[in-house]
Motif scaffolding. Structure first.
Motif, mmCIF file in Angstrom:
data_model
loop_
_atom_site.group_PDB
_atom_site.id
_atom_site.type_symbol
_atom_site.label_atom_id
_atom_site.label_comp_id
_atom_site.label_asym_id
_atom_site.label_seq_id
_atom_site.Cartn_x
_atom_site.Cartn_y
_atom_site.Cartn_z
ATOM 1 N N HIS A 95 0.843 -1.197 0.000
ATOM 2 C CA HIS A 95 0.000 0.000 0.000
ATOM 3 C C HIS A 95 0.876 1.245 0.000
ATOM 4 C CE1 HIS A 95 -3.666 -2.308 0.731
ATOM 5 N NE2 HIS A 95 -2.970 -3.014 1.610
ATOM 6 N N GLY A 96 0.348 2.325 -0.553
ATOM 7 C CA GLY A 96 1.073 3.582 -0.582
ATOM 8 C C GLY A 96 0.964 4.334 0.736
ATOM 9 N N ASP A 97 1.569 5.528 0.763
ATOM 10 C CA ASP A 97 1.487 6.374 1.953
ATOM 11 C C ASP A 97 0.039 6.771 2.228
ATOM 12 O OD1 ASP A 97 4.211 6.215 1.937
ATOM 13 O OD2 ASP A 97 4.564 8.282 1.312
ATOM 14 N N ARG A 98 -0.262 6.979 3.515
ATOM 15 C CA ARG A 98 -1.601 7.436 3.915
ATOM 16 C C ARG A 98 -1.475 8.777 4.628
ATOM 17 N NH1 ARG A 98 -3.786 4.229 8.078
ATOM 18 N NH2 ARG A 98 -1.879 2.999 8.250
ATOM 19 N N PHE A 165 -6.608 -0.362 17.284
ATOM 20 C CA PHE A 165 -7.380 0.528 16.404
ATOM 21 C C PHE A 165 -8.562 -0.210 15.788
ATOM 22 C CE2 PHE A 165 -8.365 2.034 12.132
ATOM 23 C CZ PHE A 165 -8.598 3.380 12.351
ATOM 24 N N GLY A 166 -8.295 -1.404 15.251
ATOM 25 C CA GLY A 166 -9.372 -2.173 14.643
ATOM 26 C C GLY A 166 -10.490 -2.477 15.618
ATOM 27 N N GLN A 167 -10.123 -2.848 16.838
ATOM 28 C CA GLN A 167 -11.121 -3.153 17.859
ATOM 29 C C GLN A 167 -11.887 -1.911 18.280
ATOM 30 O OE1 GLN A 167 -11.871 -6.103 18.692
ATOM 31 N NE2 GLN A 167 -12.804 -6.139 20.719
ATOM 32 N N GLY A 185 -5.953 1.688 6.671
ATOM 33 C CA GLY A 185 -5.122 1.098 5.636
ATOM 34 C C GLY A 185 -5.429 -0.345 5.304
ATOM 35 N N TRP A 186 -6.708 -0.743 5.408
ATOM 36 C CA TRP A 186 -7.118 -2.087 5.009
ATOM 37 C C TRP A 186 -7.897 -1.987 3.701
ATOM 38 C CZ3 TRP A 186 -7.683 -1.135 10.421
ATOM 39 C CH2 TRP A 186 -6.913 -1.977 11.245
ATOM 40 N N MET A 192 -9.811 -7.172 7.915
ATOM 41 C CA MET A 192 -9.969 -6.323 9.091
ATOM 42 C C MET A 192 -10.959 -6.947 10.076
ATOM 43 S SD MET A 192 -11.310 -2.346 9.294
ATOM 44 C CE MET A 192 -12.970 -2.800 8.731
ATOM 45 N N ARG A 193 -12.084 -7.420 9.558
ATOM 46 C CA ARG A 193 -13.105 -8.006 10.434
ATOM 47 C C ARG A 193 -12.626 -9.296 11.081
ATOM 48 N NH1 ARG A 193 -16.777 -6.337 6.241
ATOM 49 N NH2 ARG A 193 -16.439 -8.354 5.230
ATOM 50 N N ASN A 194 -11.988 -10.166 10.295
ATOM 51 C CA ASN A 194 -11.638 -11.501 10.783
ATOM 52 C C ASN A 194 -10.385 -11.529 11.645
ATOM 53 O OD1 ASN A 194 -13.832 -12.527 9.368
ATOM 54 N ND2 ASN A 194 -12.621 -13.009 7.557
ATOM 55 N N THR A 195 -9.467 -10.602 11.405
ATOM 56 C CA THR A 195 -8.183 -10.644 12.097
ATOM 57 C C THR A 195 -8.032 -9.562 13.148
ATOM 58 O OG1 THR A 195 -7.166 -11.572 10.102
ATOM 59 C CG2 THR A 195 -5.669 -10.649 11.754
#
Length: 229
Positions: A95-98, A165-167, A185-186, A192-195
């Motif tokens: 992925h590129g910069d965010r 962050f995801g949680q 960045g997903w 994202m949901r599963n992991t």
């Protein structure tokens, strides 16, 4: 030559999930310690006992989903834009910069960090690093010490930051998953949901939900689950 194979000579990377589960059950150990995802409560306690630069690093990872390798590679000028109120998380994993807009108080804390070079690096402007670490292993010793001093669980970088962050976004605050995925960045929302989301207080939540459902049904039917004796 393949490494990491099992006792039967099979490479771990070639094992199916079913085979991994069977092996774990046989040895009664998954071999993989599970850590809880980071939270605001954990982070605040951590920062009380961490040096300012380390506390800022933990904050950045938690509020952006940045990986430790991305965070430590940040440059104080190239990746902080005070005029626009934005920070840049360097690209990783294809992925590129965010460039992200973060709350003012977080940007101010990051922008106020003194400029520093990683130890033994040549004093050239391009070698400045926002957090002063040469690589992802640099903060580990102080990180573990801060956890110990704070009396909190020693949650490693990735669970504390990206998993936290995801949680926080998906489970605790129920943010629109597309917004959370884009900011964190997903590109694969299933990943994202599963992991990066985890069950928390499952028994409490399920019992509360059962209670709410029962009360609604009792009001609608005017019947009671518990019969009067």
């Amino acid at each position: 030559m393949l490494s990491g194979g099992g006792s039967d000579g099979t490479s771990q990377c070639c094992r199916t999930q079913k085979e991994k589960v069977a092996q774990d059950n046989k040895r009664k150990n998954t071999g993989r310690k599970k850590y809880p995802p980071g939270s605001w409560e954990w982070l605040l306690k951590f920062r009380e006992h961490a040096p300012p630069r380390l506390g800022a690093l933990a904050l950045l990872m938690f509020v952006t989903g940045a990986r430790i390798s991305q965070a430590v590679s940040m440059h104080p000028h190239k990746h902080i834009n005070k005029a626009k109120g934005m920070i840049c998380i360097p690209g990783a994993k294809g992925h590129g910069d965010r460039w992200l807009r973060v709350p003012d108080e977080i940007l101010a804390e990051l922008a106020a960090l003194p400029e520093v070079y990683p130890r033994d690096w040549p004093r050239k402007p391009e070698n400045l690093r926002l957090f002063g670490y040469a690589d992802r292993g640099g903060p580990r010793k102080l990180w573990n010490k801060a956890c110990e001093d704070a009396g909190i669980e020693q949650i490693p970088f990735h669970p504390a930051g990206r998993h936290g962050f995801g949680q926080e976004m998906n489970v605790r605050e129920r943010v629109d998953e597309k917004a959370a995925g884009a900011f964190g960045g997903w590109s694969d929302l299933n990943l994202m949901r599963n992991t990066y989301t985890h069950a928390e207080d499952a028994e409490i939540k399920i019992n509360q939900a059962l209670r709410r459902g029962l009360l609604k049904a009792e009001r609608k039917t005017r019947l009671k689950l518990r019969k009067e004796l």
